[in-house]
Design a protein around this motif. Structure first.
Motif, PDB file in Angstrom:
ATOM      1  N   TRP A 126      -3.098   2.145   6.014  1.00 38.57           N
ATOM      2  CA  TRP A 126      -3.467   3.712   6.443  1.00 38.57           C
ATOM      3  C   TRP A 126      -2.322   4.037   7.583  1.00 38.57           C
ATOM      4  CZ3 TRP A 126      -6.550   6.542   3.625  1.00 38.57           C
ATOM      5  CH2 TRP A 126      -7.641   6.062   2.619  1.00 38.57           C
TER       6      TRP A 126
ATOM      7  N   GLN B  63       0.906   1.602   3.407  1.00 37.13           N
ATOM      8  CA  GLN B  63      -0.357   2.131   2.788  1.00 37.13           C
ATOM      9  C   GLN B  63      -1.738   1.684   2.879  1.00 37.13           C
ATOM     10  OE1 GLN B  63       0.515   2.715  -1.394  1.00 37.13           O
ATOM     11  NE2 GLN B  63      -0.404   4.831  -1.509  1.00 37.13           N
ATOM     12  N   ARG B  64      -1.501   0.526   2.728  1.00 31.96           N
ATOM     13  CA  ARG B  64      -2.948  -0.484   2.802  1.00 31.96           C
ATOM     14  C   ARG B  64      -3.618  -0.484   4.030  1.00 31.96           C
ATOM     15  NH1 ARG B  64      -0.993  -5.561  -0.946  1.00 31.96           N
ATOM     16  NH2 ARG B  64      -1.032  -4.487  -2.947  1.00 31.96           N
TER      17      ARG B  64
ATOM     18  N   LEU C  46       4.202  -0.454   0.726  1.00 32.36           N
ATOM     19  CA  LEU C  46       2.825  -0.865   0.181  1.00 32.36           C
ATOM     20  C   LEU C  46       1.727  -1.344   1.068  1.00 32.36           C
ATOM     21  CD1 LEU C  46       1.472  -1.179  -2.616  1.00 32.36           C
ATOM     22  CD2 LEU C  46       2.245  -3.680  -2.366  1.00 32.36           C
TER      23      LEU C  46
END
Length: 256
Positions: A214, A211-212, A208
């Motif tokens: 990149w 992903q935030r 998570l």
């Protein structure tokens, strides 16, 4: 040895072709790393992030093992109780099916509200996902015992307890392992989801955060580890099944 190789090489060949095509597509079309990293970039990223990945993997493994063990044990006991207590299956089985219609995407946040951001809500979520396939498989197996043997045991005066331990439970072991393999496949994924909604450790949280930011290569590195963990857990259950069932050495009967 030759037979095993003949079974393994087709999927290995397909996997090699897939990885080669993936690498070639990224190189040929110049796809940015944050969109789709190549297999070589993912492998290099996994090596460079090895210490962080190991830390988060151990956290995920702990939640998975605790939830899987508690869930399957609860499923085993519940299935036995529903089988041996008259009327229990008819009363409780529909409710068990209803519980599986509650989406974990709604249940997860509620568990965090009730139990906080510690390990407890994550273990409970994995446990809830794992217990149902064990209950269904075990109940199915307990009702599949040979009717002629059951009639013979009743004829010689065997009690219900003796029938359960010496006939019904040994006959249900194969079905139980089918449920355990399904639960093993679900356990890692449910642990990842549980970590993504609460806590600060585990591969779910790592994915998570990456992903935030990149950091797509980090996400793929975590995915590779998750797949390996799932395969290892499934393989251990399959190995135990082969040792206990396929070898003909089932759990010994226990009776009076």
């Amino acid at each position: 040895m030759g037979g095993k190789f003949r079974k393994l090489w087709p999927p290995l060949a397909v996997f090699a072709v897939f990885i080669s095509g993936w690498q070639a597509a990224v190189d040929l079309f110049g796809i940015d790393e944050y969109v789709l990293p190549s297999p070589l970039v993912i492998a290099g990223n996994t090596m460079s992030e090895a210490s962080r990945l190991l830390e988060h993997t151990l956290a995920t493994l702990g939640v998975t093992i605790l939830g899987f063990a508690a869930g399957t044990a609860a499923g085993f006991v519940l299935a036995a109780l529903l089988h041996v207590i008259p009327g229990a299956k008819a009363g409780f089985y529909p409710l068990l099916v209803l519980t599986q219609n509650i989406p974990i995407i709604a249940l997860g946040p509620l568990l965090v509200v009730w139990f906080g951001f510690g390990i407890m809500p994550r273990v409970i979520l994995v446990m809830l996902v794992c217990f149902f396939p064990v209950v269904v498989a075990m109940l199915t197996g307990l009702t599949q015992s040979d009717p002629k043997l059951a009639a013979y045991m009743r004829m010689i005066g065997a009690s219900k307890r003796q029938q359960f331990w010496r006939l019904e439970l040994p006959g249900a072991i194969g079905y139980l392992f089918s449920g355990l393999k399904i639960a093993a496949s679900y356990s890692v994924i449910s642990a990842i989801y549980a970590e993504s909604i609460g806590g600060s450790e585990g591969l779910g949280n790592f994915m998570l955060v990456s992903q935030r930011g990149w950091q797509t290569a980090n996400v793929f590195s975590a995915i590779v580890i998750i797949v390996i963990l799932s395969l290892l857990l499934f393989g251990l259950i399959a190995l135990a099944e082969r040792m206990l069932v396929n070898s003909g050495r089932q759990i010994p009967g226990r009776g009076e």
